[in-house]
Write a protein that holds these residues in place. Structure first.
Motif, PDB file in Angstrom:
ATOM      1  N   ARG A  40       0.797  -1.211   0.000  1.00 47.74           N
ATOM      2  CA  ARG A  40       0.000   0.000   0.000  1.00 47.74           C
ATOM      3  C   ARG A  40       0.834   1.267   0.000  1.00 47.74           C
ATOM      4  NH1 ARG A  40      -5.188  -0.101   1.177  1.00 47.74           N
ATOM      5  NH2 ARG A  40      -6.286   1.837   0.918  1.00 47.74           N
ATOM      6  N   VAL A  41       1.995   1.234   0.636  1.00 48.00           N
ATOM      7  CA  VAL A  41       2.792   2.469   0.716  1.00 48.00           C
ATOM      8  C   VAL A  41       3.859   2.572  -0.365  1.00 48.00           C
ATOM      9  CG1 VAL A  41       2.431   2.906   3.172  1.00 48.00           C
ATOM     10  CG2 VAL A  41       4.324   1.458   2.471  1.00 48.00           C
ATOM     11  N   MET A  42       4.067   1.489  -1.145  1.00 51.13           N
ATOM     12  CA  MET A  42       5.117   1.543  -2.165  1.00 51.13           C
ATOM     13  C   MET A  42       4.701   2.444  -3.336  1.00 51.13           C
ATOM     14  SD  MET A  42       4.616  -2.176  -3.932  1.00 51.13           S
ATOM     15  CE  MET A  42       3.260  -2.481  -5.084  1.00 51.13           C
ATOM     16  N   THR A  43       5.696   2.783  -4.169  1.00 55.25           N
ATOM     17  CA  THR A  43       5.374   3.466  -5.415  1.00 55.25           C
ATOM     18  C   THR A  43       5.798   2.551  -6.555  1.00 55.25           C
ATOM     19  OG1 THR A  43       5.723   5.396  -6.790  1.00 55.25           O
ATOM     20  CG2 THR A  43       7.569   4.703  -5.461  1.00 55.25           C
ATOM     21  N   THR A  44       5.108   2.689  -7.676  1.00 52.71           N
ATOM     22  CA  THR A  44       5.451   1.813  -8.796  1.00 52.71           C
ATOM     23  C   THR A  44       6.417   2.497  -9.750  1.00 52.71           C
ATOM     24  OG1 THR A  44       3.427   2.619  -9.825  1.00 52.71           O
ATOM     25  CG2 THR A  44       3.305   0.507  -8.715  1.00 52.71           C
ATOM     26  N   GLU A  45       6.913   3.678  -9.346  1.00 57.58           N
ATOM     27  CA  GLU A  45       7.848   4.397 -10.213  1.00 57.58           C
ATOM     28  C   GLU A  45       9.278   4.187  -9.757  1.00 57.58           C
ATOM     29  OE1 GLU A  45       6.122   8.281  -9.994  1.00 57.58           O
ATOM     30  OE2 GLU A  45       4.868   7.906 -11.741  1.00 57.58           O
ATOM     31  N   TYR A  46       9.965   3.234 -10.377  1.00 56.20           N
ATOM     32  CA  TYR A  46      11.338   2.913  -9.984  1.00 56.20           C
ATOM     33  C   TYR A  46      12.116   2.574 -11.241  1.00 56.20           C
ATOM     34  CZ  TYR A  46       9.095  -1.577 -10.544  1.00 56.20           C
ATOM     35  OH  TYR A  46       8.379  -2.620 -11.048  1.00 56.20           O
ATOM     36  N   VAL A  47      13.425   2.470 -11.074  1.00 52.44           N
ATOM     37  CA  VAL A  47      14.281   2.160 -12.217  1.00 52.44           C
ATOM     38  C   VAL A  47      14.592   0.673 -12.226  1.00 52.44           C
ATOM     39  CG1 VAL A  47      16.500   2.593 -13.274  1.00 52.44           C
ATOM     40  CG2 VAL A  47      15.323   4.447 -12.076  1.00 52.44           C
ATOM     41  N   TRP A  48      14.307  -0.004 -13.320  1.00 56.20           N
ATOM     42  CA  TRP A  48      14.736  -1.401 -13.382  1.00 56.20           C
ATOM     43  C   TRP A  48      15.469  -1.687 -14.680  1.00 56.20           C
ATOM     44  CZ3 TRP A  48      12.694  -4.894 -16.987  1.00 56.20           C
ATOM     45  CH2 TRP A  48      11.557  -4.439 -17.676  1.00 56.20           C
ATOM     46  N   LEU A  49      16.399  -2.633 -14.571  1.00 58.90           N
ATOM     47  CA  LEU A  49      17.300  -2.944 -15.669  1.00 58.90           C
ATOM     48  C   LEU A  49      17.312  -4.443 -15.898  1.00 58.90           C
ATOM     49  CD1 LEU A  49      20.310  -0.831 -14.353  1.00 58.90           C
ATOM     50  CD2 LEU A  49      18.724  -0.128 -16.157  1.00 58.90           C
TER      51      LEU A  49
ATOM     52  N   ILE B  33      18.183   3.944   1.337  1.00 61.25           N
ATOM     53  CA  ILE B  33      17.312   5.073   1.011  1.00 61.25           C
ATOM     54  C   ILE B  33      16.132   4.623   0.151  1.00 61.25           C
ATOM     55  CG2 ILE B  33      18.990   6.928   1.372  1.00 61.25           C
ATOM     56  CD1 ILE B  33      19.478   7.057  -1.540  1.00 61.25           C
ATOM     57  N   ALA B  34      16.132   3.365  -0.277  1.00 65.91           N
ATOM     58  CA  ALA B  34      14.968   2.784  -0.951  1.00 65.91           C
ATOM     59  C   ALA B  34      15.054   1.272  -0.802  1.00 65.91           C
ATOM     60  CB  ALA B  34      14.946   3.171  -2.422  1.00 65.91           C
ATOM     61  N   ILE B  35      13.912   0.612  -0.785  1.00 67.34           N
ATOM     62  CA  ILE B  35      13.903  -0.849  -0.669  1.00 67.34           C
ATOM     63  C   ILE B  35      12.910  -1.396  -1.703  1.00 67.34           C
ATOM     64  CG2 ILE B  35      12.050  -1.091   1.066  1.00 67.34           C
ATOM     65  CD1 ILE B  35      13.847  -3.145   2.496  1.00 67.34           C
TER      66      ILE B  35
ATOM     67  N   THR C 114      10.454   4.448  -0.490  1.00 66.14           N
ATOM     68  CA  THR C 114      11.584   5.365  -0.329  1.00 66.14           C
ATOM     69  C   THR C 114      11.656   5.884   1.110  1.00 66.14           C
ATOM     70  OG1 THR C 114      10.155   7.095  -1.185  1.00 66.14           O
ATOM     71  CG2 THR C 114      11.713   6.091  -2.729  1.00 66.14           C
ATOM     72  N   ILE C 115      12.832   6.407   1.442  1.00 66.58           N
ATOM     73  CA  ILE C 115      13.155   6.760   2.820  1.00 66.58           C
ATOM     74  C   ILE C 115      12.217   7.812   3.405  1.00 66.58           C
ATOM     75  CG2 ILE C 115      14.863   8.509   2.162  1.00 66.58           C
ATOM     76  CD1 ILE C 115      15.334   6.041   5.024  1.00 66.58           C
ATOM     77  N   ASP C 116      11.711   8.744   2.559  1.00 66.89           N
ATOM     78  CA  ASP C 116      10.846   9.793   3.099  1.00 66.89           C
ATOM     79  C   ASP C 116       9.558   9.193   3.667  1.00 66.89           C
ATOM     80  OD1 ASP C 116      10.631   9.235   0.323  1.00 66.89           O
ATOM     81  OD2 ASP C 116       9.130  10.794   0.134  1.00 66.89           O
ATOM     82  N   ASP C 117       9.048   8.140   3.017  1.00 65.84           N
ATOM     83  CA  ASP C 117       7.856   7.486   3.550  1.00 65.84           C
ATOM     84  C   ASP C 117       8.170   6.770   4.860  1.00 65.84           C
ATOM     85  OD1 ASP C 117       6.206   8.231   1.382  1.00 65.84           O
ATOM     86  OD2 ASP C 117       7.129   6.676   0.168  1.00 65.84           O
TER      87      ASP C 117
ATOM     88  N   LYS D 179      10.661   9.083 -11.813  1.00 65.01           N
ATOM     89  CA  LYS D 179      11.017   8.018 -10.871  1.00 65.01           C
ATOM     90  C   LYS D 179      11.308   8.592  -9.487  1.00 65.01           C
ATOM     91  CE  LYS D 179      10.760   5.462 -14.412  1.00 65.01           C
ATOM     92  NZ  LYS D 179       9.438   4.853 -14.610  1.00 65.01           N
ATOM     93  N   GLU D 180      10.780   7.964  -8.436  1.00 66.31           N
ATOM     94  CA  GLU D 180      10.955   8.531  -7.093  1.00 66.31           C
ATOM     95  C   GLU D 180      12.424   8.571  -6.700  1.00 66.31           C
ATOM     96  OE1 GLU D 180       8.909   8.396  -3.751  1.00 66.31           O
ATOM     97  OE2 GLU D 180       7.030   8.959  -4.707  1.00 66.31           O
ATOM     98  N   THR D 181      13.159   7.515  -7.004  1.00 67.94           N
ATOM     99  CA  THR D 181      14.589   7.586  -6.764  1.00 67.94           C
ATOM    100  C   THR D 181      15.305   6.879  -7.891  1.00 67.94           C
ATOM    101  OG1 THR D 181      16.435   7.121  -5.304  1.00 67.94           O
ATOM    102  CG2 THR D 181      14.696   5.508  -5.326  1.00 67.94           C
TER     103      THR D 181
END
Lengths: 451, 451
Positions: free
Chosen positions: B131-140, B223-225, B239-242, B160-162
């Motif tokens: 519920r608290v995650m964001t779906t905007e991240y970098v993946w490779l 700072i992100a998980i 992200t860490i701010d959350d 992207k959040e981070t």
């Protein structure tokens, strides 16, 4: 679960070679925990199994007393290497705990650069930005291009605590701009730094209290904040991981002070003597306050003798009033703690608390009257009515005290958590009892309600 | 101070053009605060002064009720744009608060991508990682080179959040590795990602409770998980701010529950009815408990009538015992809250608390005896001696209850803060009074100590 697994997987390993392999593969903080929970004699043995870079990382995660122990049992050359590689803020924290003699010896053996960094940090008072900052940060001159900046960042050693912001200084090392690594990556290499770096730099002074630093970083969602001296020169940065620790410490202190536990060091596993030192003074203070209160209550002994029901009602009375006070106190102190309210909001909060308090007072007073119907003989029911009235009054006094006292302390720039829950409870007891016993006495002697 | 300045500089501006300039220049969070404290009718006017990108940033910082208000007063096209640009986690939070009808309308107008992202988040239970995650991240993908990875990151939009960690997935979107932007920058562009990315990925599941996520990120200084589903596929990041917000909320809840304020929504400025609803149930529970206790105390009324000094001593007694209990309770609950101790440590803590408690018991018991020398007439001093003894016993009972109760709840996987301070105080009162009055009664009737 994750952590448990990690720890167990270490503990179950019998073979020393495999242990070595595991210890060098695991996260430094988990290895730190594993070493800390070993018997004292085995700690140095386990620590020696770590390869150099892992040893350096793990060392920073050990509690100061274990660090001190290892310093005693490792070779001097090893110790110097470990301490040299620590980040300056962690090193300053360790030096705070070590005996002065050891600190002096270690300082002499450090490189000039690291010695100066440490001496600088140790020069700032505890609890300020200067003391918790690190001197390892990325800074750039205004005149560089993005491309030059990126290669400068690449050339700087990997030790910098964060490379996600770079701070831009003028010729006098004054902090003038900030740019994120993200911006650098998203811009063409021949653009000048000063064209993309923002001049709205959020920064703190070396003497800014650490709690304020934490509040500002939380507010602006920063992962690092620059620290400047009085001449606005950049002297360090504070990173988000330290801020999380500061916020947690602060919350722990607020929680504990509210319960009448002073200082912030009384962890659940603190040594018993420390625990006594943190808690007993509050208990004795409460007893001392009661001497005052009791000399006012003592003259009412004849009243109590003639209406012994009072002794049954008074504890209920006292506990409910106390709880109402502590509820208001806690909500106010936490509101101040997280910066939700300031002393300017005192009247607003008081109005809200009194409105809510009025409802509560009615509910509690009525319940009290009803309860006394159960307890009291018909001839003593008037006691219940008085008790109900005083309970309602007491509720209003309680929310007023619980709001005003911490707000007043904050306005005087004192720690609002100086007013602990037990203190408020004691005051409310004294006030409530006095009013109650006076009214009862008045009813007995003037109105002749009892027989 | 910094914040005050920012706010005042806005408020003082008379000219609308200059206000517009200021509002677009200030930090979004400060503008959000400024708009929130405006009278309701002026909020939409001020908001319309913002240019598009500032409006999007500011909107995320507004409290849900103000967001809702603006949604009502802005044009539909504007609203859709704002909501479309919000990060998915903030959007899910807003949708939680909005009326179902409005949510349905807005969802229909979002782009497919954003609609899906939001629907996914809203599908996870409140308080979980999903519920608290964001779906905007970098993946490779694993097979890329560093150079390819960096240009892929550059090409992805800035939303992207981070970008400070990139997550590496295999062909089934399973999360296999993690690499920091720092590592990417410090390595030659032709090296393959899989050669430098770490396969020791610290991650959480979508159903992991948010507090546990916060603990893990704090522990490992992340700072992100990344968040994975049951098939280990990467579905989001936190992200860490959350995390900072989660830790603060959690601390606030612990503090308030300890004081007998349920739930986490009773801020210092909450509406009075909410305040009553959060606090009154605890107060009534305490009174109810006293009905039980009082029926046990009531038979002792004749005892109190013959030794009215008891009514003077009992409040002191009760308040000190209660404080001791709340001190132990608070330290234990906070220790559990910050993960310093677990139920496995129960015996260790109990041993420590009892050792400290023994010292405290001696000190308090002795003081009580001495105090009663002041209060009591010579013929009543035996009451003080009994009071001292019971106070010492009560201290030990208090630390035991204060430690055992939260530990027991935690072991049963319940919230340890269910045991509030007032509850412990009430129990201790009942136990203490019973022992005390029984002993006094025994002394009076069997030993004939009075007269």
């Amino acid at each position: 679960m994750l952590l448990e697994d990690a720890r167990n997987s270490v503990v179950d390993v019998a073979d020393l070679n495999q242990l070595k392999h595991e210890l060098n593969r695991l996260q430094p903080v988990d290895v730190g925990d594993y070493i800390t929970q070993l018997p004292e004699k085995q700690r140095a043995i386990a620590f020696r199994l770590l390869n150099k870079s892992q040893a350096i990382d793990v060392f920073e995660y050990l509690p100061p007393e274990v660090q001190e122990e290892l310093i005693d049992s490792l070779h001097d050359a090893q110790v110097v290497q470990l301490v040299e590689e620590m980040s300056p803020d962690d090193r300053a924290e360790l030096f705070d705990e070590l005996p002065a003699k050891v600190v002096k010896r270690l300082l002499q053996q450090l490189s000039t650069e690291q010695r100066q960094a440490t001496a600088t940090l140790l020069g700032y008072p505890e609890g300020t930005a200067g003391r918790v900052m690190t001197t390892e940060y990325v800074w750039l001159r205004e005149g560089l291009t993005i491309g030059e900046a990126l290669s400068k960042i690449r050339r700087q050693d990997e030790d910098k605590e964060t490379i996600y912001y770079a701070y831009v200084t003028d010729d006098n090392r004054k902090l003038v701009r900030v740019v994120s690594l993200r911006q650098l990556l998203f811009t063409f290499p021949d653009v000048l730094i000063r064209e993309i770096a923002s001049d709205r730099v959020i920064k703190v002074q070396t003497e800014t209290p650490q709690e304020e630093v934490a509040r500002i970083m939380k507010r602006y969602d920063l992962i690092a904040i620059p620290v400047v001296d009085r001449e606005e020169r950049l002297v360090g940065i504070i990173t988000i991981d330290d801020v999380i620790d500061i916020l947690e410490e602060e919350a722990t202190e607020d929680i504990q002070k509210l319960a009448g536990v002073s200082g912030g060091d009384d962890g659940a596993l603190a040594p018993p003597l420390m625990t006594i030192r943190k808690r007993l003074p509050w208990l004795l203070a409460i007893m001392a306050l009661y001497i005052g209160a009791s000399s006012a209550i003592a003259p009412f002994q004849p009243v109590i003798a003639s209406v012994p029901l009072l002794a049954v009602i008074m504890p209920l009375f006292s506990n409910t009033g106390g709880t109402v006070g502590v509820q208001a106190l806690t909500v106010t102190i936490r509101g101040l703690g997280i910066g939700e309210v300031t002393p300017k909001d005192t009247l607003k909060i008081l109005k809200k608390e009194l409105t809510a308090g009025l409802g509560t007072a009615l509910a509690l007073g009525t319940t009290m009257v009803l309860l006394s119907m159960i307890w009291a003989s018909p001839s003593e029911r008037w006691v219940g009515v008085i008790a109900g009235m005083v309970m309602a009054t007491n509720t209003l006094v309680a929310v007023t005290l619980g709001t005003f006292l911490p707000m007043g302390l904050k306005r005087l720039k004192l720690d609002p958590a100086l007013i602990s829950g037990p203190l408020v409870t004691t005051m409310l007891d004294a006030i409530g009892f006095m009013i109650f016993l006076s009214l009862i006495s008045f009813a007995l002697n003037v109105l002749h309600l009892q027989h």
